[in-house]
Design a protein around this motif. Structure first.
Motif, PDB file in Angstrom:
ATOM      1  N   GLN A  96       0.814  -1.216   0.000  1.00  0.00           N
ATOM      2  CA  GLN A  96       0.000   0.000   0.000  1.00  0.00           C
ATOM      3  C   GLN A  96       0.852   1.272   0.000  1.00  0.00           C
ATOM      4  O   GLN A  96       0.611   2.184  -0.800  1.00  0.00           O
ATOM      5  N   PRO A  97       1.886   1.395   0.860  1.00  0.00           N
ATOM      6  CA  PRO A  97       2.707   2.621   0.811  1.00  0.00           C
ATOM      7  C   PRO A  97       3.454   2.791  -0.513  1.00  0.00           C
ATOM      8  O   PRO A  97       3.650   3.918  -0.971  1.00  0.00           O
ATOM      9  N   LEU A  98       3.837   1.672  -1.147  1.00  0.00           N
ATOM     10  CA  LEU A  98       4.491   1.772  -2.457  1.00  0.00           C
ATOM     11  C   LEU A  98       3.512   2.281  -3.502  1.00  0.00           C
ATOM     12  O   LEU A  98       3.847   3.166  -4.306  1.00  0.00           O
ATOM     13  N   ALA A  99       2.295   1.755  -3.485  1.00  0.00           N
ATOM     14  CA  ALA A  99       1.277   2.203  -4.440  1.00  0.00           C
ATOM     15  C   ALA A  99       0.958   3.680  -4.230  1.00  0.00           C
ATOM     16  O   ALA A  99       0.793   4.440  -5.200  1.00  0.00           O
ATOM     17  N   ASP A 100       0.869   4.113  -2.962  1.00  0.00           N
ATOM     18  CA  ASP A 100       0.599   5.527  -2.671  1.00  0.00           C
ATOM     19  C   ASP A 100       1.729   6.421  -3.194  1.00  0.00           C
ATOM     20  O   ASP A 100       1.483   7.505  -3.760  1.00  0.00           O
TER      21      ASP A 100
END
Length: 664
Positions: A96-100
């Motif tokens: 999730q943090p990578l996608a954000d």
């Protein structure tokens, strides 16, 4: 029964023996592969699965003579993802943090990147494309993102780098700056300075160990390169951005008005031969004018009346005629071998002097002067051309120079009409730059210098190679001849075919030319209009040639009308840099032409760059002017040339963003 058992035993022994031989053969082959051929097969397997890939070195920059950046290399990065490399817990924790982070940098929704990464993981995609054409700044950011910051083996990030060549000032002088490329058939190809100086600009390529993936794709085995690339040297051209801008737009304006097919202009420094500006514009399929062909260097064609300068040099040097020698123009028409030579003025000029005949560009007068004096010994006339080195290419720094054509007496293409036709610029062929070189020699007190485009190759402040002016002919004619010729060239502008160009504010000298092209096909015949000369006339600093092909006949086609105004516009604007007097007048007066020129240049500077340019190596003042025109706030530390810039080349331009320049 015993016999039968005996036969069975024989068969068993035979089969066993055959199997034994096969085993021995296999053992021998395995031994051979292991110890004799093994190295070969191991290398073959390695070569097909792992090998060093070339990392192209960053090319050196190309600068103008005043330090402005003409061409530079900007790194571009492609990011891929090996979805198998990360551990399950790392992938899930950082998904999730990578996608954000990707969404914030690249612009698509976070859910899009999350879905794509999950899909790549489930399909075991080891080469998923994340982003392409990233700047160095964005590349560094993406490396710091969650998961990717663990590196290639634990984070799965795969980086590919290439360089893109950018021209910060846009299309101005694009054809002379040139390019280097690989043809579809794999052959190297290029033009201009980029191609001629590729050995200096290209540097030394690096190497990176790559492993073959599925579908013929490759990924790096390590984060580090095996051999780091070494950047190329910088090339300092002779071009002056200010003069180049004037020449480009002056030519463009005239081509558009006369709806011409193509044209060129060259401005050269008289003493040195440095080409300060060169524009080559041709009309494309859309009707737009672009730099497609270096006409000034490559296009060899009949020059027309500008060639008449050679008539005077030969006649004066051989003392066969003088400026006051009188000739009858015979009503503007004379014949040689049943072929007519006509003057542009119907009815001719009556009886006039040779000097006046040159000023009004009388074909009948110049042809008579040459033919009457050299018909019994044409070689004597042609030898003058050969001594001027006009029968051979100039040997320029850049490739693609057109070959001159000067008929020689005794050749199979020498006819009775050849000599008279040569006298007014037909049956011969020269490139615009070759013609300019002759006129520049007249301006340079008889010293003929070779035109050149590059003055220095540098590595930062260290000179690698320096190019000095090269003399082709130390004295093309006597001082007496040169004085006479310079006088008639001034009179061409004052009271001859170029009188429309005359200005009492500044002096010019030169010759008009109007030549019929493709005249064997009357339906498709067209004109090429030219003007060549120098300024200021009394103390020449620059020489210039303008050639325009296929202007609209309905609007005009004479050299004085089509090409002359381009010459005048250039001389008029550049003249402010080379005043012929120390007296300063009306300092507060607004100069409309200079204001228009500046506004045009300002608009061009603001519209051309789409990304932060590479200003390293530029003089600080030039770098500040360029960046501030891009609406950036510039902070300067130190003095001299730019050593470092806080925003890397290639990053998108953001209005009012602060960029710090370190000078040394």
């Amino acid at each position: 029964m015993a016999v039968e058992d005996k036969h069975i035993s024989y068969r068993i022994y035979l089969i066993a023996f055959v199997l034994f031989l096969m085993a021995v053969g296999i053992a021998v082959k395995l031994t051979n592969i292991q110890w004799v051929e093994g190295e070969y097969y191991r290398e073959l397997a390695k070569e097909r699965s792992v090998k060093n890939h070339v990392i192209p070195a960053n090319k050196g920059n190309i600068y103008s003579s005043d330090g402005s950046l003409l061409a530079t290399s900007i790194p571009s990065y492609k990011i891929r993802f090996d979805a198998v490399a990360p551990k399950k817990e790392d992938f899930e924790a950082n998904l999730q943090p990578l996608a954000d982070s990707l969404a914030k940098l690249l612009g698509k929704p976070s859910q899009f990147y999350k879905s794509e990464l999950i899909k790549a993981r489930s399909t075991k995609n080891r080469y998923y494309l994340v982003a392409r054409n990233l700047s160095y700044t964005h590349y560094m950011k993406i490396k710091s993102f969650p998961l990717f910051n663990k590196g290639m083996y634990k984070g799965g990030i795969i980086t590919e780098q290439k360089t893109i060549r950018e021209h910060p000032i846009g299309l101005v002088a694009e054809r002379t700056i040139g390019y280097e490329r690989i043809k579809p058939n794999g052959e190297p190809d290029g033009k201009g300075i980029e191609w001629a100086f590729k050995d200096y600009l290209n540097g030394k390529d690096g190497k990176r160990l790559m492993q073959k993936m599925a579908k013929g794709q490759w990924k790096p085995l390590r984060d580090e390169n095996e051999v780091e690339p070494q950047d190329g040297y910088d090339v300092i051209s002779t071009l002056d951005v200010y003069i180049q801008d004037i020449a480009h737009h002056a030519l463009l304006k005239q081509l558009e008005y006369y709806e011409a097919d193509h044209g060129c202009v060259v401005v050269m420094e008289t003493k040195t031969g440095q080409v300060k500006a060169i524009a080559n514009l041709g009309r494309n399929e859309k009707g737009e004018y672009t730099e497609r062909v270096n006409y000034a260097v490559s296009e060899s064609h009949e020059p027309g009346s500008t060639f008449k300068l050679i008539d005077l040099i030969a006649l004066f040097e051989d003392k066969l005629a003088d400026t006051n020698t009188v000739y009858d123009s015979h009503g503007g028409e004379i014949s040689y071998y049943n072929r007519k030579v006509r003057d542009s003025k119907k009815g001719g000029y009556g009886k006039i002097s040779l000097g006046r005949g040159f000023e009004v560009s009388s074909n009948t007068v110049l042809v008579q002067a040459v033919y009457n004096n050299y018909k019994n010994n044409p070689k004597k006339f042609v030898d003058h051309i050969n001594r001027l080195k006009l029968n051979q290419p100039l040997g320029l720094q850049i490739k693609g120079e057109g070959n001159p054509k000067i008929p020689q007496p005794g050749d199979k293409n020498w006819y009775g009409t050849t000599l008279p036709w040569m006298a007014y610029g037909y049956s011969v062929s020269l490139t615009p730059l070759q013609t300019l070189t002759l006129y520049n020699a007249v301006a340079n007190n008889g010293v003929m210098v070779k035109p050149y485009f590059v003055q220095e190759v540098k590595e930062w402040n260290k000179t690698i190679k320096k190019f000095e002016p090269e003399v082709i002919n130390p004295k093309i004619a006597s001082d007496e001849t040169l004085i006479k010729i310079r006088a008639v060239l001034e009179n061409v502008v004052k009271k001859g075919t170029g009188s429309k160009l005359y200005s009492k504010e500044f002096s010019m000298a030169g010759k008009t030319g109007t030549v019929q092209m493709n005249y064997a096909d009357k339906e498709n015949m067209y004109y090429a209009s030219s003007f060549v000369g120098y300024f200021p006339a009394d103390n020449p600093k620059y020489s210039c040639i303008v050639v325009v092909h296929k202007p609209s006949k309905s609007k005009g086609y004479y050299g004085a009308d089509v090409s002359g105004p381009v010459f005048k516009r250039i001389a008029q604007k550049v003249f402010t840099d080379v005043p012929s007097t120390n007296e300063v007048k009306e300092l507060g007066k607004e100069l409309k032409m200079q204001e228009e020129s500046f506004n045009s240049f300002y608009t061009q500077l603001n519209s051309a760059p789409k990304a932060i340019p590479n200003v390293k190596g530029m003089p600080g003042m030039d770098a500040v002017a360029l960046l501030e025109n891009l609406k950036l706030k510039v902070i300067v530390k130190g003095s001299g040339k730019v050593k470092n810039q806080s925003i890397q080349p290639g990053e998108s331009i953001q209005k009012n963003k602060i960029i710090v320049l370190e000078l040394s």
